[in-house]
Scaffold this motif. Structure first.
Motif, PDB file in Angstrom:
ATOM      1  N   ASN A 188      10.540  -9.594   7.961  1.00 39.62           N
ATOM      2  CA  ASN A 188       9.125  -9.286   7.782  1.00 39.62           C
ATOM      3  C   ASN A 188       9.006  -7.771   7.615  1.00 39.62           C
ATOM      4  O   ASN A 188       8.903  -7.031   8.585  1.00 39.62           O
ATOM      5  CB  ASN A 188       8.327  -9.766   8.995  1.00 39.62           C
ATOM      6  CG  ASN A 188       6.837  -9.556   8.811  1.00 39.62           C
ATOM      7  OD1 ASN A 188       6.362  -9.367   7.681  1.00 39.62           O
ATOM      8  ND2 ASN A 188       6.097  -9.582   9.916  1.00 39.62           N
ATOM      9  N   VAL A 189       9.044  -7.321   6.372  1.00 37.94           N
ATOM     10  CA  VAL A 189       9.119  -5.892   6.086  1.00 37.94           C
ATOM     11  C   VAL A 189       7.771  -5.216   6.313  1.00 37.94           C
ATOM     12  O   VAL A 189       6.755  -5.645   5.758  1.00 37.94           O
ATOM     13  CB  VAL A 189       9.590  -5.654   4.638  1.00 37.94           C
ATOM     14  CG1 VAL A 189       9.637  -4.166   4.325  1.00 37.94           C
ATOM     15  CG2 VAL A 189      10.954  -6.296   4.413  1.00 37.94           C
ATOM     16  N   ASP A 190       7.773  -4.166   7.132  1.00 39.50           N
ATOM     17  CA  ASP A 190       6.574  -3.368   7.365  1.00 39.50           C
ATOM     18  C   ASP A 190       6.364  -2.453   6.154  1.00 39.50           C
ATOM     19  O   ASP A 190       7.193  -1.575   5.881  1.00 39.50           O
ATOM     20  CB  ASP A 190       6.772  -2.534   8.627  1.00 39.50           C
ATOM     21  CG  ASP A 190       5.583  -1.620   8.920  1.00 39.50           C
ATOM     22  OD1 ASP A 190       4.602  -1.639   8.152  1.00 39.50           O
ATOM     23  OD2 ASP A 190       5.666  -0.869   9.911  1.00 39.50           O
ATOM     24  N   PRO A 191       5.270  -2.626   5.389  1.00 36.66           N
ATOM     25  CA  PRO A 191       5.065  -1.813   4.182  1.00 36.66           C
ATOM     26  C   PRO A 191       5.062  -0.316   4.458  1.00 36.66           C
ATOM     27  O   PRO A 191       5.554   0.466   3.643  1.00 36.66           O
ATOM     28  CB  PRO A 191       3.698  -2.287   3.670  1.00 36.66           C
ATOM     29  CG  PRO A 191       3.504  -3.649   4.258  1.00 36.66           C
ATOM     30  CD  PRO A 191       4.199  -3.609   5.584  1.00 36.66           C
ATOM     31  N   GLU A 192       4.534   0.090   5.599  1.00 38.93           N
ATOM     32  CA  GLU A 192       4.485   1.522   5.919  1.00 38.93           C
ATOM     33  C   GLU A 192       5.892   2.059   6.149  1.00 38.93           C
ATOM     34  O   GLU A 192       6.239   3.152   5.673  1.00 38.93           O
ATOM     35  CB  GLU A 192       3.617   1.755   7.155  1.00 38.93           C
ATOM     36  CG  GLU A 192       3.464   3.231   7.501  1.00 38.93           C
ATOM     37  CD  GLU A 192       2.511   3.465   8.667  1.00 38.93           C
ATOM     38  OE1 GLU A 192       2.441   4.619   9.139  1.00 38.93           O
ATOM     39  OE2 GLU A 192       1.857   2.495   9.110  1.00 38.93           O
ATOM     40  N   PHE A 193       6.702   1.294   6.869  1.00 35.74           N
ATOM     41  CA  PHE A 193       8.079   1.728   7.127  1.00 35.74           C
ATOM     42  C   PHE A 193       8.875   1.779   5.822  1.00 35.74           C
ATOM     43  O   PHE A 193       9.617   2.726   5.562  1.00 35.74           O
ATOM     44  CB  PHE A 193       8.744   0.778   8.120  1.00 35.74           C
ATOM     45  CG  PHE A 193      10.128   1.179   8.517  1.00 35.74           C
ATOM     46  CD1 PHE A 193      10.344   2.288   9.323  1.00 35.74           C
ATOM     47  CD2 PHE A 193      11.233   0.450   8.080  1.00 35.74           C
ATOM     48  CE1 PHE A 193      11.626   2.669   9.693  1.00 35.74           C
ATOM     49  CE2 PHE A 193      12.520   0.830   8.442  1.00 35.74           C
ATOM     50  CZ  PHE A 193      12.719   1.937   9.254  1.00 35.74           C
ATOM     51  N   LEU A 194       8.706   0.763   4.982  1.00 35.79           N
ATOM     52  CA  LEU A 194       9.385   0.740   3.689  1.00 35.79           C
ATOM     53  C   LEU A 194       8.928   1.910   2.825  1.00 35.79           C
ATOM     54  O   LEU A 194       9.742   2.537   2.126  1.00 35.79           O
ATOM     55  CB  LEU A 194       9.111  -0.580   2.969  1.00 35.79           C
ATOM     56  CG  LEU A 194       9.804  -0.770   1.622  1.00 35.79           C
ATOM     57  CD1 LEU A 194      11.318  -0.718   1.775  1.00 35.79           C
ATOM     58  CD2 LEU A 194       9.383  -2.082   0.977  1.00 35.79           C
ATOM     59  N   GLY A 195       7.620   2.235   2.902  1.00 35.88           N
ATOM     60  CA  GLY A 195       7.110   3.380   2.152  1.00 35.88           C
ATOM     61  C   GLY A 195       7.718   4.690   2.604  1.00 35.88           C
ATOM     62  O   GLY A 195       7.974   5.588   1.797  1.00 35.88           O
ATOM     63  N   GLY A 199       9.353   5.546  -0.644  1.00 32.08           N
ATOM     64  CA  GLY A 199       8.198   6.027  -1.385  1.00 32.08           C
ATOM     65  C   GLY A 199       7.129   4.948  -1.418  1.00 32.08           C
ATOM     66  O   GLY A 199       7.408   3.757  -1.229  1.00 32.08           O
ATOM     67  N   GLN A 200       5.907   5.346  -1.704  1.00 31.65           N
ATOM     68  CA  GLN A 200       4.773   4.429  -1.578  1.00 31.65           C
ATOM     69  C   GLN A 200       4.672   3.429  -2.721  1.00 31.65           C
ATOM     70  O   GLN A 200       3.991   2.422  -2.614  1.00 31.65           O
ATOM     71  CB  GLN A 200       3.469   5.235  -1.470  1.00 31.65           C
ATOM     72  CG  GLN A 200       3.399   6.099  -0.220  1.00 31.65           C
ATOM     73  CD  GLN A 200       3.585   5.294   1.065  1.00 31.65           C
ATOM     74  OE1 GLN A 200       2.967   4.250   1.252  1.00 31.65           O
ATOM     75  NE2 GLN A 200       4.463   5.769   1.932  1.00 31.65           N
ATOM     76  N   ASN A 201       5.325   3.700  -3.840  1.00 33.43           N
ATOM     77  CA  ASN A 201       5.242   2.795  -4.992  1.00 33.43           C
ATOM     78  C   ASN A 201       6.642   2.296  -5.342  1.00 33.43           C
ATOM     79  O   ASN A 201       7.195   2.603  -6.395  1.00 33.43           O
ATOM     80  CB  ASN A 201       4.612   3.524  -6.186  1.00 33.43           C
ATOM     81  CG  ASN A 201       3.164   3.871  -5.952  1.00 33.43           C
ATOM     82  OD1 ASN A 201       2.301   2.997  -5.871  1.00 33.43           O
ATOM     83  ND2 ASN A 201       2.890   5.161  -5.808  1.00 33.43           N
ATOM     84  N   PHE A 202       7.192   1.500  -4.432  1.00 31.28           N
ATOM     85  CA  PHE A 202       8.562   1.029  -4.596  1.00 31.28           C
ATOM     86  C   PHE A 202       8.643  -0.400  -4.074  1.00 31.28           C
ATOM     87  O   PHE A 202       8.526  -0.640  -2.880  1.00 31.28           O
ATOM     88  CB  PHE A 202       9.526   1.934  -3.836  1.00 31.28           C
ATOM     89  CG  PHE A 202      10.963   1.825  -4.261  1.00 31.28           C
ATOM     90  CD1 PHE A 202      11.559   2.836  -5.009  1.00 31.28           C
ATOM     91  CD2 PHE A 202      11.731   0.718  -3.926  1.00 31.28           C
ATOM     92  CE1 PHE A 202      12.884   2.746  -5.399  1.00 31.28           C
ATOM     93  CE2 PHE A 202      13.057   0.622  -4.311  1.00 31.28           C
ATOM     94  CZ  PHE A 202      13.642   1.647  -5.055  1.00 31.28           C
ATOM     95  N   ASN A 235       5.206  -8.094 -13.263  1.00 33.68           N
ATOM     96  CA  ASN A 235       4.246  -6.993 -13.341  1.00 33.68           C
ATOM     97  C   ASN A 235       4.391  -5.968 -12.219  1.00 33.68           C
ATOM     98  O   ASN A 235       3.610  -5.025 -12.139  1.00 33.68           O
ATOM     99  CB  ASN A 235       2.815  -7.546 -13.340  1.00 33.68           C
ATOM    100  CG  ASN A 235       2.539  -8.376 -14.567  1.00 33.68           C
ATOM    101  OD1 ASN A 235       2.715  -7.923 -15.694  1.00 33.68           O
ATOM    102  ND2 ASN A 235       2.106  -9.624 -14.363  1.00 33.68           N
ATOM    103  N   SER A 236       5.380  -6.160 -11.372  1.00 31.07           N
ATOM    104  CA  SER A 236       5.571  -5.217 -10.273  1.00 31.07           C
ATOM    105  C   SER A 236       6.262  -3.956 -10.776  1.00 31.07           C
ATOM    106  O   SER A 236       7.006  -3.989 -11.764  1.00 31.07           O
ATOM    107  CB  SER A 236       6.406  -5.864  -9.171  1.00 31.07           C
ATOM    108  OG  SER A 236       6.559  -4.988  -8.078  1.00 31.07           O
ATOM    109  N   VAL A 237       6.008  -2.841 -10.112  1.00 29.81           N
ATOM    110  CA  VAL A 237       6.624  -1.576 -10.510  1.00 29.81           C
ATOM    111  C   VAL A 237       7.273  -0.915  -9.303  1.00 29.81           C
ATOM    112  O   VAL A 237       6.859  -1.111  -8.161  1.00 29.81           O
ATOM    113  CB  VAL A 237       5.607  -0.596 -11.144  1.00 29.81           C
ATOM    114  CG1 VAL A 237       4.988  -1.193 -12.390  1.00 29.81           C
ATOM    115  CG2 VAL A 237       4.533  -0.199 -10.137  1.00 29.81           C
ATOM    116  N   SER A 238       8.286  -0.126  -9.587  1.00 29.44           N
ATOM    117  CA  SER A 238       8.907   0.749  -8.596  1.00 29.44           C
ATOM    118  C   SER A 238       9.103   2.101  -9.252  1.00 29.44           C
ATOM    119  O   SER A 238       9.531   2.176 -10.412  1.00 29.44           O
ATOM    120  CB  SER A 238      10.262   0.192  -8.133  1.00 29.44           C
ATOM    121  OG  SER A 238      10.098  -0.973  -7.346  1.00 29.44           O
TER     122      SER A 238
END
Length: 377
Positions: A188-195, A199-202, A235-238
C-alpha cells in the motif's frame, strides 16, 4: 571509492528535495550513517534520482541522438563529432562514451548499496518495499542503457567483476523489474512517501511496466510484452523534473552559449514523414542552417527548449509501439496496424505529442510494418 560516489550523489539529490525528514549531512556522514538509517536511505534515493536525471540521462540522450543521426554537430565539439562520424573516427578515449559508462555504473552501484542496506534500517515494511522498488528500477534502467550501448557489461562494481553479454544483461533487467513490480503491487504505497523518493509526477508502477515491456521486447519475448502492457495505464505520465539549480541537461547543449548540436530536418527520416504530422511542430522549429557536416538542421524544441522543462521517463506512445512490434513478431499484422493507428490518430497525448494524421494504408508485409513502426518511434 563507493563512499565518495554515495556522498556526491546524495549532495546533488538534497538540492532537489522538498522532503521534511531530518537529512544526513553528506559532507560529514560515514557510509554507515548514510546507508544505515531511514533518512540516509531516503536521501540516497533522492540523490540517485537527481544524479541519473541530470547526469546519466544527458549521455544516454546525447550519445543515442548523435549515433543515430537524429542530431548533427554545430560546433567544434570533438567528442560529439566522433560519435556522429562513427567507425574509424571514433577514438577509444571518447569522453562521451566514458561519461556514459561511468555514470551508469555509478547508478548501478548506489542502487545496489540501497538494496543491500534497506532491510537493516528502522522503517516500516511498506517504506522498505518502496525504497527497494525505486532502487531496483534505477538499477534496471542503468543496466538496460549499458546493454543498449555496449555488447558486454558488468552488473556490479567489484574490481574483478565478470562481464556478461547483452542478452544476459537484459534478462537481469527483467528480473530486477519483476521484483520491483511485485514489491509495489504487494504494498500500500503512500503517495507522499513515493513523491519524496521519485518526485511528485512519477508513476512508479506504470514506469516499471513500460520498461519491463521494453526489455522483454528486446529479448524477443513478445507474448510477455503483451501480457505486461495489458496492465499498463496508457495515459499515465512519469517525469524527471528540473529547477534553477538542477536544469534540464539537454537545454544547455542546444540553447546554451556554445551550441553543441541541433536536430536534423525531420530527425533524418526524410520522405517517411507526413508533413501534416503535428509532432514535427512539437519537436522542431524551422531554420535556414546547416551543421558542420553540411546537413540541414532545425532548432530542437519539445522537452529541451527551457532549462526547467521536465523530461518524460517514458512516452505513452511507447506502450502502443511496443505492442505493435510484439503483435507483428507474433504474425498478427492487423493488430499491429491497430496499434500503429493509435499513434497516428492521437489527439489527446498527455504531453501534447499528437500526430493527428490519417490511418496507415500502406502495405502490411512484416518488412513494411517494421519500417512504419520505426518511423513512428
Amino acid at each position: 571509492m563507493k563512499k565518495s560516489i554515495i556522498q556526491i550523489v546524495i549532495s546533488i539529490g538534497l538540492l532537489l528535495s522538498g522532503c521534511t525528514f531530518e537529512s544526513i549531512d553528506p559532507n560529514t556522514a560515514s557510509e554507515e550513517e548514510v546507508l544505515g538509517t531511514r533518512e540516509g536511505l531516503i536521501s540516497s534515493c533522492i540523490g540517485l534520482r537527481a544524479y541519473y536525471s541530470t547526469n546519466s540521462l544527458l549521455w544516454v540522450i546525447e550519445n543515442n541522438a548523435l549515433t543515430t543521426h537524429e542530431v548533427s554537430v554545430t560546433s567544434s565539439f570533438q567528442t560529439a563529432w566522433e560519435l556522429e562520424e562513427g567507425e574509424d573516427n571514433l577514438t577509444s578515449f571518447n569522453s562521451n562514451i566514458g561519461n556514459l559508462w561511468t555514470s551508469l555504473l555509478k547508478v548501478q552501484s548506489l542502487a545496489n548499496s540501497v538494496v543491500q542496506n534497506v532491510d537493516a534500517v528502522d522503517a516500516t515494511i511498506e517504506e522498505k518495499n518502496v525504497i527497494k522498488a525505486v532502487a531496483y528500477f534505477y538499477q534496471a534502467a542503468a543496466t538496460g542503457y549499458l546493454a543498449q550501448f555496449f555488447t558486454h557489461i558488468p552488473i556490479n562494481n567489484q574490481e574483478d567483476a565478470s562481464f556478461i553479454n547483452r542478452n544476459l544483461a537484459l534478462e537481469e533487467c527483467v528480473h530486477l523489474l519483476e521484483v520491483a513490480y511485485d514489491l509495489t503491487n504487494d504494498t500500500n504505497v503512500d503517495p507522499e512517501f513515493l513523491g519524496d523518493l521519485c518526485g511528485q509526477n512519477f508513476d512508479l508502477e506504470n514506469t516499471i511496466l513500460v520498461y519491463l515491456s521494453r526489455y522483454q521486447l528486446q529479448l524477443g519475448n513478445d507474448q510477455e510484452v503483451l501480457n505486461v502492457l495489458s496492465q499498463a495505464d496508457m495515459n499515465s505520465v512519469s517525469l524527471f523534473e528540473y529547477g534553477p539549480e538542477s536544469p534540464n541537461p539537454i537545454y544547455n547543449r542546444v540553447y546554451g552559449s556554445n551550441l553543441y548540436y541541433q536536430a536534423v530536418d525531420d530527425f533524418g527520416l526524410e520522405s517517411a514523414v507526413d508533413e501534416s504530422d503535428n509532432r514535427i511542430e512539437f519537436y522542431l522549429s524551422p531554420q535556414e542552417a546547416s551543421s558542420q557536416r553540411g546537413i540541414d538542421i532545425e532548432m530542437l524544441k519539445g522537452f529541451y527548449d527551457d532549462p526547467q522543462t521536465p523530461i518524460p521517463v517514458y512516452l505513452p506512445g511507447e506502450i502502443y509501439l511496443n505492442q505493435a512490434e510484439a503483435f507483428l513478431n507474433l504474425n498478427m499484422p492487423d493488430e499491429a496496424v491497430d496499434m500503429i493507428n493509435q499513434i497516428r490518430s492521437k489527439t489527446n497525448d498527455p504531453h501534447g505529442i499528437n500526430a493527428d494524421i490519417e490511418p496507415y494504408i500502406g502495405p502490411t508485409s512484416a518488412e513494411d510494418l517494421k519500417a512504419e513502426i520505426f518511423t513512428q518511434r
